[in-house]
Design a protein around this motif. Structure first.
Motif, mmCIF file in Angstrom:
data_model
loop_
_atom_site.group_PDB
_atom_site.id
_atom_site.type_symbol
_atom_site.label_atom_id
_atom_site.label_comp_id
_atom_site.label_asym_id
_atom_site.label_seq_id
_atom_site.Cartn_x
_atom_site.Cartn_y
_atom_site.Cartn_z
ATOM 1 N N ALA A 25 -4.361 2.129 4.906
ATOM 2 C CA ALA A 25 -4.981 2.667 3.690
ATOM 3 C C ALA A 25 -6.313 3.328 4.021
ATOM 4 O O ALA A 25 -7.054 2.859 4.877
ATOM 5 N N THR A 26 -6.600 4.409 3.325
ATOM 6 C CA THR A 26 -7.931 5.008 3.387
ATOM 7 C C THR A 26 -8.868 4.158 2.531
ATOM 8 O O THR A 26 -8.428 3.300 1.746
ATOM 9 N N LEU A 27 -10.139 4.417 2.642
ATOM 10 C CA LEU A 27 -11.118 3.712 1.816
ATOM 11 C C LEU A 27 -10.821 3.920 0.337
ATOM 12 O O LEU A 27 -10.861 2.974 -0.459
ATOM 13 N N THR A 28 -10.483 5.130 -0.045
ATOM 14 C CA THR A 28 -10.147 5.420 -1.443
ATOM 15 C C THR A 28 -8.925 4.625 -1.894
ATOM 16 O O THR A 28 -8.883 4.122 -3.027
ATOM 17 N N GLN A 29 -7.929 4.479 -1.029
ATOM 18 C CA GLN A 29 -6.720 3.751 -1.402
ATOM 19 C C GLN A 29 -6.980 2.259 -1.598
ATOM 20 O O GLN A 29 -6.189 1.586 -2.256
ATOM 21 N N LEU A 30 -8.065 1.737 -1.064
ATOM 22 C CA LEU A 30 -8.398 0.331 -1.298
ATOM 23 C C LEU A 30 -8.675 0.058 -2.775
ATOM 24 O O LEU A 30 -8.548 -1.079 -3.233
ATOM 25 N N PHE A 31 -9.043 1.095 -3.529
ATOM 26 C CA PHE A 31 -9.287 0.954 -4.970
ATOM 27 C C PHE A 31 -7.992 0.959 -5.782
ATOM 28 O O PHE A 31 -7.988 0.572 -6.947
ATOM 29 N N HIS A 40 -3.428 -9.992 -5.512
ATOM 30 C CA HIS A 40 -4.636 -9.456 -4.878
ATOM 31 C C HIS A 40 -5.250 -8.324 -5.689
ATOM 32 O O HIS A 40 -5.990 -7.510 -5.154
ATOM 33 N N GLY A 41 -4.988 -8.268 -6.969
ATOM 34 C CA GLY A 41 -5.454 -7.135 -7.766
ATOM 35 C C GLY A 41 -6.680 -7.373 -8.605
ATOM 36 O O GLY A 41 -7.093 -6.504 -9.352
ATOM 37 N N ALA A 42 -7.303 -8.539 -8.517
ATOM 38 C CA ALA A 42 -8.410 -8.869 -9.416
ATOM 39 C C ALA A 42 -9.670 -8.049 -9.120
ATOM 40 O O ALA A 42 -10.328 -7.575 -10.038
ATOM 41 N N ARG A 43 -10.018 -7.893 -7.864
ATOM 42 C CA ARG A 43 -11.243 -7.162 -7.511
ATOM 43 C C ARG A 43 -11.041 -5.665 -7.679
ATOM 44 O O ARG A 43 -9.969 -5.139 -7.393
ATOM 45 N N GLU A 44 -12.091 -4.979 -8.110
ATOM 46 C CA GLU A 44 -11.995 -3.521 -8.203
ATOM 47 C C GLU A 44 -11.917 -2.914 -6.808
ATOM 48 O O GLU A 44 -11.130 -2.022 -6.536
ATOM 49 N N TRP A 45 -12.757 -3.422 -5.894
ATOM 50 C CA TRP A 45 -12.806 -2.919 -4.527
ATOM 51 C C TRP A 45 -11.928 -3.814 -3.678
ATOM 52 O O TRP A 45 -12.253 -4.967 -3.432
ATOM 53 N N GLY A 46 -10.805 -3.307 -3.223
ATOM 54 C CA GLY A 46 -9.916 -4.106 -2.393
ATOM 55 C C GLY A 46 -10.388 -4.150 -0.952
ATOM 56 O O GLY A 46 -11.197 -3.350 -0.512
ATOM 57 N N ILE A 51 -4.152 -5.090 0.711
ATOM 58 C CA ILE A 51 -3.209 -3.984 0.605
ATOM 59 C C ILE A 51 -1.879 -4.345 1.259
ATOM 60 O O ILE A 51 -1.834 -4.935 2.329
ATOM 61 N N ASP A 52 -0.788 -3.966 0.595
ATOM 62 C CA ASP A 52 0.551 -4.105 1.169
ATOM 63 C C ASP A 52 0.842 -2.816 1.945
ATOM 64 O O ASP A 52 1.053 -1.761 1.344
ATOM 65 N N PRO A 53 0.843 -2.853 3.280
ATOM 66 C CA PRO A 53 1.016 -1.634 4.082
ATOM 67 C C PRO A 53 2.325 -0.902 3.817
ATOM 68 O O PRO A 53 2.425 0.290 4.067
ATOM 69 N N ALA A 54 3.324 -1.612 3.294
ATOM 70 C CA ALA A 54 4.606 -0.971 2.998
ATOM 71 C C ALA A 54 4.539 -0.115 1.729
ATOM 72 O O ALA A 54 5.410 0.717 1.502
#
Length: 151
Positions: A25-31, A40-46, A51-54
């Motif tokens: 994931a890129t930094l942007t995709q962490l959001f 794992h979706g509670a935080r705004e900034w992942g 992240i699930d790489p698949a």
């Protein structure tokens, strides 16, 4: 700033990204909460471990830091042909520090601005661009605000 890439090498990087079953994931995709593992979706900034790489789509990273280059987001990484680097990169001819050391920093700064950056290019976009290119070069017009693929 117009920069040029080796078309064959970009196609090779894209093929690697498309066949990979997992991607980085890129930094942007962490959001992007749709790319997260269940629970794992509670935080705004992942974080990368959220992240699930698949779930990450295939594509290339367009990076501006020490020069300008593209690389596959596929895992495992695609090593350089000589085995000296863990990840094969396609440098823009105008911003390759190994070939154009004196100018690479200036070209990167003109294209990306003062900060480093990474833009995700979806596989379908890159594939369309490659299909429109005649010859051995893929050209991009990059500014801090825009990215345009030139046919």
């Amino acid at each position: 700033m117009i920069v040029t890439f080796d078309r064959t090498l970009i196609a090779r990087l894209l093929a690697h990204a498309e066949v990979a079953s997992e991607r980085r994931a890129t930094l942007t995709q962490l959001f992007d909460k749709s790319l997260r593992k269940p629970g794992h979706g509670a935080r705004e900034w992942g974080r990368p471990e959220d992240i699930d790489p698949a779930k990450i789509p295939a594509g290339l990273w367009l990076v501006g830091d020490h020069g300008i280059y593209m690389m596959s987001n596929g895992l495992p990484l695609l090593p350089s042909d000589d085995g000296q680097k863990p990840n094969l990169c396609a440098y823009a001819r105008e911003a390759d520090p190994a070939q154009n050391a004196g100018r690479a920093h200036d070209v990167k700064r003109q294209a990306f601005g003062g900060d480093d950056g990474c833009e995700f290019l979806e596989a379908a976009l890159v594939r369309r661009a490659l299909s429109k290119v005649s010859g051995d070069t893929l050209r991009l017009n990059i500014t801090p605000e825009t990215l345009e693929i030139l046919a």
